[in-house]
Design a protein around this motif. Structure first.
Motif, PDB file in Angstrom:
ATOM      1  N   GLY A  28       2.243  94.563  49.106  1.00  0.00           N
ATOM      2  CA  GLY A  28       1.452  94.736  47.900  1.00  0.00           C
ATOM      3  C   GLY A  28      -0.001  94.970  48.265  1.00  0.00           C
ATOM      4  O   GLY A  28      -0.327  95.777  49.122  1.00  0.00           O
ATOM      5  N   THR A  29      -0.890  94.238  47.617  1.00  0.00           N
ATOM      6  CA  THR A  29      -2.327  94.419  47.851  1.00  0.00           C
ATOM      7  C   THR A  29      -2.868  93.558  48.979  1.00  0.00           C
ATOM      8  O   THR A  29      -3.955  93.818  49.493  1.00  0.00           O
ATOM      9  N   GLY A  30      -2.121  92.551  49.356  1.00  0.00           N
ATOM     10  CA  GLY A  30      -2.630  91.601  50.339  1.00  0.00           C
ATOM     11  C   GLY A  30      -2.155  91.876  51.744  1.00  0.00           C
ATOM     12  O   GLY A  30      -1.044  92.338  51.968  1.00  0.00           O
ATOM     13  N   ALA A  31      -3.020  91.561  52.707  1.00  0.00           N
ATOM     14  CA  ALA A  31      -2.659  91.696  54.118  1.00  0.00           C
ATOM     15  C   ALA A  31      -1.783  90.522  54.510  1.00  0.00           C
ATOM     16  O   ALA A  31      -2.248  89.383  54.554  1.00  0.00           O
ATOM     17  N   ALA A  32      -0.517  90.796  54.792  1.00  0.00           N
ATOM     18  CA  ALA A  32       0.425  89.741  55.150  1.00  0.00           C
ATOM     19  C   ALA A  32       0.270  89.315  56.607  1.00  0.00           C
ATOM     20  O   ALA A  32       0.583  88.184  56.964  1.00  0.00           O
ATOM     21  N   ASP A  33      -0.182  90.244  57.438  1.00  0.00           N
ATOM     22  CA  ASP A  33      -0.324  89.951  58.858  1.00  0.00           C
ATOM     23  C   ASP A  33      -1.360  90.926  59.416  1.00  0.00           C
ATOM     24  O   ASP A  33      -1.112  92.123  59.430  1.00  0.00           O
ATOM     25  N   ASP A  34      -2.503  90.406  59.837  1.00  0.00           N
ATOM     26  CA  ASP A  34      -3.539  91.266  60.426  1.00  0.00           C
ATOM     27  C   ASP A  34      -3.794  90.895  61.882  1.00  0.00           C
ATOM     28  O   ASP A  34      -4.866  91.166  62.424  1.00  0.00           O
ATOM     29  N   SER A  35      -2.802  90.292  62.498  1.00  0.00           N
ATOM     30  CA  SER A  35      -2.964  89.765  63.852  1.00  0.00           C
ATOM     31  C   SER A  35      -3.191  90.840  64.906  1.00  0.00           C
ATOM     32  O   SER A  35      -3.638  90.544  66.006  1.00  0.00           O
ATOM     33  N   GLY A  36      -2.871  92.085  64.574  1.00  0.00           N
ATOM     34  CA  GLY A  36      -3.020  93.153  65.559  1.00  0.00           C
ATOM     35  C   GLY A  36      -4.371  93.839  65.550  1.00  0.00           C
ATOM     36  O   GLY A  36      -4.667  94.638  66.437  1.00  0.00           O
ATOM     37  N   LEU A  37      -5.208  93.550  64.572  1.00  0.00           N
ATOM     38  CA  LEU A  37      -6.540  94.175  64.548  1.00  0.00           C
ATOM     39  C   LEU A  37      -7.311  93.715  65.778  1.00  0.00           C
ATOM     40  O   LEU A  37      -7.444  92.508  66.008  1.00  0.00           O
ATOM     41  N   PRO A  38      -7.837  94.637  66.582  1.00  0.00           N
ATOM     42  CA  PRO A  38      -8.412  94.253  67.871  1.00  0.00           C
ATOM     43  C   PRO A  38      -9.718  93.462  67.775  1.00  0.00           C
ATOM     44  O   PRO A  38      -9.995  92.647  68.655  1.00  0.00           O
TER      45      PRO A  38
END
Lengths: 113, 115
Positions: free
Chosen positions: B51-61
Motif C-alpha cells: 500500500g502506501t507504507g514502506a513494509a521493509d526498507d532494510s536494503g536502502l544503502p
C-alpha cells in the motif's frame, strides 16, 4: 573510475541440447525459490517457482529441483532454443520477510544454433 | 494489459545532483518493490511497499536514498547528492500482495549513470 563488473558464469550449449543451471542459496530459513530469465536491456522475467515443501516442479520445457540438505537449486531447460539465451537468476524468499527477494549472481546461457 | 513501467529509461547526472526515478506498477497490485542491479550482478533489494507504507526498507544503502508511494500506486525513488557508486540499473517490481508466493512482475528498469 568505473568499477569492473563481475564476470558471470557462462554456460554454452548447442541448440536442441538440455541445459542445467545451478544455484547455491544462502539461508536455511528460505522457503520459496524462483528462477528468473533476464534478457539484455529488460527486467527479470519469472520462469518457475518452487516452495520448500517440494523437491521438484515441472513447467513447460523447464524443471526446477530443490535440495534443501545442501541448499542447492537447479533449473533444467529441455531442448534449448536460441530464444533461451539470456542471464538466469535464482532468487530466494526468507520466511517472515514478506515478498523481499534475495538474488544469486546469475548464469549467462548462450545457445549456439 | 500494461506491465510495470519505469521512467526515465536512462538518466545521466553529475555527482552531487538529486534524481527521481518513477515506477508505475500493474493496476491493482498492492505491493511494490525497488531493486538495484549493478553490472554483472543480480538485483539487490532496496525497499518494498505494501500500500502506501514502506513494509521493509532494510536494503536502502544510506540516508541519501528515499522512496515514497503516497497514493498506493505510483512510487518515486529519490537519491540525494548522487555519487558515482550509485550508477546502476534501478528495477521496480509489483505483485498482487506483498507476501511470499506472489509473483513479482518487473519493469524494464532505469539506467542511472552518475558522472
Amino acid at each position: 573510475g568505473e568499477s569492473v563488473g563481475l564476470h558471470l558464469p557462462t554456460l554454452s550449449v548447442q541448440e536442441g541440447d538440455n541445459s542445467i543451471i545451478n544455484c547455491a542459496y544462502s539461508n536455511s530459513a528460505s522457503d520459496y525459490f524462483i528462477w528468473y530469465k533476464q534478457e539484455s536491456g529488460k527486467g527479470p522475467q519469472f520462469i518457475i517457482d518452487i516452495r520448500s515443501n517440494m523437491d521438484k516442479r515441472q513447467g513447460q520445457r523447464v524443471t526446477v529441483l530443490l535440495n534443501k540438505t545442501v541448499k542447492h537449486l537447479s533449473l533444467q531447460i529441455a531442448a534449448t532454443q536460441p530464444g533461451d539465451s539470456a542471464v538466469y537468476f535464482c532468487a530466494e524468499n526468507i520466511i517472515g520477510q514478506g515478498g523481499k527477494l534475495i538474488f544469486g549472481q546469475g548464469t549467462e546461457l548462450s545457445v549456439k544454433p | 494489459g500494461a506491465g510495470v513501467s519505469q521512467t526515465p529509461s536512462n538518466k545521466v547526472t553529475e555527482k552531487g545532483k538529486y534524481v527521481e526515478l518513477r515506477c508505475d506498477p500493474i493496476s491493482g497490485h498492492t505491493a511494490l518493490y525497488w531493486y538495484r542491479q549493478s553490472l554483472g550482478q543480480g538485483p539487490e533489494f532496496l525497499i518494498y511497499f505494501q500500500g502506501t507504507g514502506a513494509a521493509d526498507d532494510s536494503g536502502l544503502p544510506n540516508d541519501r536514498f528515499f522512496a515514497v508511494r503516497p497514493e498506493g500506486s505510483v512510487s518515486t525513488l529519490k537519491i540525494q547528492r548522487t555519487e558515482r557508486g550509485d550508477s546502476a540499473v534501478y528495477l521496480c517490481a509489483s505483485s498482487y500482495q506483498g507476501q511470499a508466493y506472489n509473483e513479482q512482475f518487473f519493469g524494464p528498469g532505469t539506467r542511472l549513470t552518475v558522472l
